[in-house]
Design an enzyme around this catalytic site. Structure first.
Site, short mmCIF file in Angstrom:
data_model
loop_
_atom_site.label_atom_id
_atom_site.label_comp_id
_atom_site.label_asym_id
_atom_site.label_seq_id
_atom_site.Cartn_x
_atom_site.Cartn_y
_atom_site.Cartn_z
N PHE A 285 56.67 12.24 9.08
CA PHE A 285 57.67 11.03 9.21
C PHE A 285 59.13 11.30 9.61
O PHE A 285 59.62 12.29 9.12
CB PHE A 285 57.78 10.62 7.79
CG PHE A 285 58.77 9.29 7.62
CD1 PHE A 285 58.40 7.80 8.08
CD2 PHE A 285 59.91 9.36 7.22
CE1 PHE A 285 59.11 6.86 7.80
CE2 PHE A 285 60.97 8.34 7.09
CZ PHE A 285 60.51 6.98 7.43
N ASP A 371 26.74 -8.11 8.83
CA ASP A 371 27.58 -7.02 8.76
C ASP A 371 27.66 -6.24 10.37
O ASP A 371 27.16 -6.86 10.95
CB ASP A 371 27.08 -5.99 7.75
CG ASP A 371 28.26 -5.08 7.19
OD1 ASP A 371 28.63 -4.00 7.81
OD2 ASP A 371 28.59 -5.33 5.94
N LYS A 481 34.76 -9.77 6.49
CA LYS A 481 34.87 -8.36 5.99
C LYS A 481 35.60 -7.57 6.89
O LYS A 481 34.89 -7.16 8.02
CB LYS A 481 33.43 -8.02 5.82
CG LYS A 481 33.34 -6.56 4.93
CD LYS A 481 32.05 -6.07 4.63
CE LYS A 481 31.88 -4.89 3.98
NZ LYS A 481 30.49 -4.42 4.08
N CYS A 531 37.94 -3.84 3.26
CA CYS A 531 37.02 -2.72 3.11
C CYS A 531 37.74 -1.60 3.95
O CYS A 531 38.13 -1.79 4.97
CB CYS A 531 35.74 -3.17 3.61
SG CYS A 531 34.37 -2.02 3.71
N SER A 532 37.22 -0.33 3.43
CA SER A 532 37.61 0.84 4.19
C SER A 532 36.44 1.85 3.98
O SER A 532 36.65 2.42 2.85
CB SER A 532 38.85 1.30 4.32
OG SER A 532 38.97 2.72 4.66
N ASP A 539 44.42 -1.19 -1.96
CA ASP A 539 46.00 -1.31 -2.66
C ASP A 539 46.28 -2.39 -2.65
O ASP A 539 46.09 -3.59 -2.11
CB ASP A 539 46.58 -0.30 -1.71
CG ASP A 539 46.81 -0.71 -0.16
OD1 ASP A 539 47.18 -1.95 0.12
OD2 ASP A 539 46.08 0.02 0.53
N ASP A 553 31.29 2.22 -1.08
CA ASP A 553 30.13 2.24 -0.50
C ASP A 553 28.88 2.75 -1.47
O ASP A 553 27.68 2.76 -1.01
CB ASP A 553 30.09 3.13 0.65
CG ASP A 553 30.76 2.42 2.12
OD1 ASP A 553 30.88 1.03 2.02
OD2 ASP A 553 30.86 3.03 3.05
N GLU A 619 11.50 -10.66 -10.40
CA GLU A 619 12.93 -10.40 -10.12
C GLU A 619 13.64 -11.61 -9.29
O GLU A 619 14.92 -11.60 -9.52
CB GLU A 619 12.89 -9.14 -9.00
CG GLU A 619 12.54 -7.83 -9.74
CD GLU A 619 12.36 -6.72 -8.56
OE1 GLU A 619 12.70 -5.66 -8.96
OE2 GLU A 619 11.91 -7.03 -7.47
C1 DGJ Z 1 31.48 0.55 5.47
C2 DGJ Z 1 31.39 -0.48 4.73
O1 DGJ Z 1 31.99 -0.13 3.40
C3 DGJ Z 1 29.77 -0.90 4.53
O2 DGJ Z 1 29.76 -1.78 3.51
C4 DGJ Z 1 29.38 -1.25 5.93
O3 DGJ Z 1 30.14 -2.49 6.29
C5 DGJ Z 1 29.52 -0.32 6.83
N1 DGJ Z 1 30.89 0.09 6.92
C6 DGJ Z 1 29.22 -0.81 8.49
O4 DGJ Z 1 29.49 0.05 9.13
#
Ligand code: DGJ
Length: 749
Positions: A285, A371, A481, A531-532, A539, A553, A619
């Site tokens: 930085f 997805d 997402k 999502c990452s 955060d 995941d 189920e």
């Molecule tokens: C990472 C995500 O956390 C998963 O749920 C899914 O969307 C995959 N990437 C798809 O590449």
């Protein structure tokens, strides 16, 4: 007034319902931190007694009296190269090559309402359109008389939330450039004592594991230089007294509202005092501040509790829900969803998706999320990223016929995107290879065989905004997402000159916020989920844009208990995306009962991530029941107060947690047995947060995935007092990973 200035003592008094924070301007104009803790109705300027210590230098004016060393003062903003040798919150070099600055009081201002931060998400008052009586701002400007460096320290006091926020604005009032080598958001000096540091570390598929260590002499660092807040170290720490527990004792939280490189340094100094500085990481930085320009730091959310860590967490939960998240889905019900990722991965076509959707619709699921894999030449994760047009091999005729059919089933449609990334094998990269971060002449590091787009460039951000806006305008997409599947390396922007390359990491984050700000403002009805690779960017800044984030995941119900528990220290359950997935679980190969998976996932944004058509009839019936219960418990889970009934659960036989409605009239207790208890009596759990004077009735006690031994006692109605002091007894449960949910309420008389 929650902020007062006492001119005769030069003391600023910041007060929330249960906390006080006091600052004093010293004789020479340095800003001393006097006190942060439980509410006091007195000025605390007697607390700090100047003293002299060898090798701790004094300001020139005190060379004879020898009592004003900046090395020994508790400071609101660290000194730089003028005698404060502790870890600093600022580091600057002025035009004439001078490192450091002697920052002294210049002026201050107290105003109703909340300060804003340019280009970055931050908290806001709840009645912004009035004069924001729920929040007040204090702005103290410090200046270095020689170099022209000015630092405004910003404080916002949220009286009824027990939260004080901090940020800084650094301005160059000189005629020469000033270089910022470090520009942290805040510095908090705590008195001598036995302090523990709690932080949240992990890795992909194992985010936010709790670690509590004594603060020893030296520096403990929590940081990320990955370009994201990261799975590895969350930008949130708690400092607490060594004896503090979940329900008693002093604790302080510091949470950075930022999604990029961050750093928190906690130093126990020579006199046993503890300093905590927090902000954008100073690694890689270097910011050039031209004459007249200002640099804004991200915000830190501080809260204090003298009643233990549970209360501190609930203070954050409420604040994030009400003062950070801006999405209308904070208050509006979010749909139960099914996501096709673990059901199909890349191997799907329109028929498969429609089959999953129609089965889901029949069982009560309200939205399907398509997805990764619907676009470009995306048949696996080696190609196609960046090409945000429909893959017609998989979806002939495009998205419209698919979405129409899904809508006809009464379901909403959501989609996955990963806008910040590009594969080399994509039309986008072929057209704009210079848009990706690479260093000229070097082979870049690859991660998931993809590169990161240079979001510090306005042309890239504008292109992404246009492309995503077209997607959201053209199709009836009600949920997005937003994924990010690698960290930043080879960070070099072809748009910036050599001397500004130290700005790229932060400019990337500013570009991301610009994009998210514009998209979420243009499409306020779309529900965004962050999502990452799961919870790698969990955060407070991302929660400003997306009221929920895919938590991990790892969809294994047992692992999720621990990840959710760690997440709960700072972030509300409503922020967590949690799904029921198939067994054996795809990450751990563990088999857990279907019902227990439901108990674990009934924590925030609930959904499914499996092929429902493969479920047995029993189920499927369980799915119906889970959705019915989730709707019934929705308000408790999303808006109730959350209590950890167990902590450090990875090392226990069971995990238990509880939601209590804001009026204390309803409560949901959930528990999952994580290891078998043989020859041990039934589990007894003391409940929390109830009204001791009320009477609570068990409306429903359901066990899942086990044979139970009936309880001897048939008692169904309990006083709040009994539940708080004695607790509730769970039936003995035999089986692998059984779960239980108990719903109690105060009967309407
Ligand atoms: C990472 C995500 O956390 C998963 O749920 C899914 O969307 C995959 N990437 C798809 O590449």
């Amino acid at each position: 007034m929650c902020i007062k200035y006492h001119p005769e003592r030069k003391v600023f008094e910041l007060a929330t319902l249960h906390t006080s924070y006091q600052i004093q301007i010293s004789e020479l104009g340095h800003l001393i931190h006097l006190y942060y803790g439980a509410a006091v109705n007195d000025l605390m300027d007697y607390l700090f007694e100047p003293f002299d210590a060898g090798f701790s230098p004094n300001p020139y004016a005190q060379k004879l009296s020898r009592g004003g060393s900046l090395d020994l003062y508790p400071m609101e903003c660290s000194g730089i190269n003028c005698g404060d040798f502790r870890v600093s919150s600022l580091d600057t070099v002025t035009g004439d090559g001078v490192w450091g600055a002697d920052l002294r009081y210049l002026r201050h201002e107290i105003k109703p309402g909340k300060y804003g931060i340019k280009g970055m998400p931050s908290s806001r008052g709840n009645d912004e359109n009035t004069d924001s009586r729920d929040v007040q701002t204090l702005r103290i400007t410090l200046a270095d008389a020689v170099s022209g460096l000015e630092v405004e320290l910003l404080y916002a006091v949220f009286e009824d939330k027990d939260v004080i926020t901090r940020a800084a604005r650094i301005t160059n009032t000189s005629n020469f450039p000033i270089h910022l080598h470090k520009a942290y958001s805040c510095c908090l000096d705590l008195p001598e004592g036995d302090w523990d540091l709690i932080h949240f570390h992990g890795r992909h598929t194992m985010e936010r594991q709790t670690q509590r260590n004594p603060v020893m002499t030296g520096i403990h660092r929590v940081s990320s230089k990955r370009g994201a807040s990261s799975h590895q170290q969350n930008p949130f720490v708690i400092l607490c007294d060594r004896n503090t527990t979940e329900d008693a004792g002093d604790c302080y939280g510091m949470m950075l509202v930022y999604s990029g490189n961050h750093c928190t340094d906690v130093e126990k100094d020579q006199s046993g005092c503890v300093r905590c500085v927090m902000g954008i990481s100073s690694e890689q930085f270097l910011w050039e501040l031209m004459p007249g320009q200002s640099f804004d730091t991200p915000e830190v959310l501080m809260t204090y509790s003298k009643d233990g860590i549970g209360r501190l967490s609930r203070q954050y939960h409420r604040f994030i829900r009400e003062n950070i998240c801006k999405s209308k889905y904070m208050h509006q019900r979010r749909p139960v969803l099914i996501n096709n990722w673990e059901a199909t991965y890349f191997d799907f076509d329109a028929d498969k998706i429609l089959k999953i959707a129609s089965q889901a619709a029949e069982l009560g699921v309200e939205m399907i999320v398509l997805d990764d894999g619907w676009f470009g030449s995306r048949f696996d994760d080696n190609s196609g990223l960046g090409d945000w047009y429909v893959n017609e091999t998989k979806l002939p005729g495009g998205l419209t016929p698919l979405i129409d059919r899904i809508n006809e089933m009464g379901m909403k449609f959501g989609i996955w995107v990963e806008p910040e990334m590009v594969n080399e094998d994509s039309d986008l990269f072929r057209a704009h290879p210079d848009w990706a971060f690479t260093i000229p002449g070097r082979e870049p590091s690859m991660s998931r065989n993809q590169l990161v787009l240079d979001l510090s460039r306005k042309d890239v951000v504008d292109w992404l905004y246009k492309t995503l806006s077209e997607l959201l305008t053209r199709y009836n997409i009600e949920y997005v997402k937003w994924d990010m599947n690698r960290h930043l390396t080879d960070v070099y922007s072809r748009k910036l000159p050599a001397e500004r390359q130290g700005e790229v990491f932060h400019r990337y984050v500013l570009g991301l916020y610009d994009l998210l700000e514009r998209l979420t403002n243009t499409f306020p009805d779309v529900l965004f989920e962050g999502c990452s690779g799961g919870g790698g960017r969990f955060d407070a800044a991302m929660l400003h844009y997306s009221p929920q984030i895919w938590c991990s995941d790892d969809t294994d119900a047992i692992e999720r208990l621990y990840i959710q528990e760690g997440t709960s220290y700072g972030y509300p359950a409503s922020a967590v995306g949690a799904h029921v997935s198939a067994v054996p679980n795809h990450q751990t190969s563990r088999a857990t009962p279907f019902g227990t998976r439901g108990v674990a996932a009934m924590y925030g944004g609930f959904g499914y991530e499996l092929d429902l058509s493969r479920l047995s009839a029993a189920e499927k019936e369980e799915v119906r029941g889970q959705i019915r219960r989730y709707h019934e418990y929705y308000d408790l889970i999303h808006n109730g107060d959350y209590y950890r009934l167990t902590t450090d659960s990875r090392n226990r036989d069971y995990t238990a947690w509880q939601f209590v409605s804001p009026d204390f009239k309803g409560t949901l207790v959930s528990a999952v047995m994580t290891s078998p208890r043989v020859c041990l009596g039934p589990v007894r759990i003391r409940l929390k947060g109830l009204d001791p004077k009320a009477s609570y009735e068990i409306v429903r006690m359901e066990t899942f995935g086990c044979k139970t031994e009936a309880l001897h006692s048939e008692k169904k109605v309990f006083s709040g007092e009994a539940l708080l002091e004695g607790g509730i007894v769970l039936p003995i449960m035999h089986g692998d990973y059984p779960g239980v949910q108990i719903y109690l309420n105060v009967p309407v008389s």
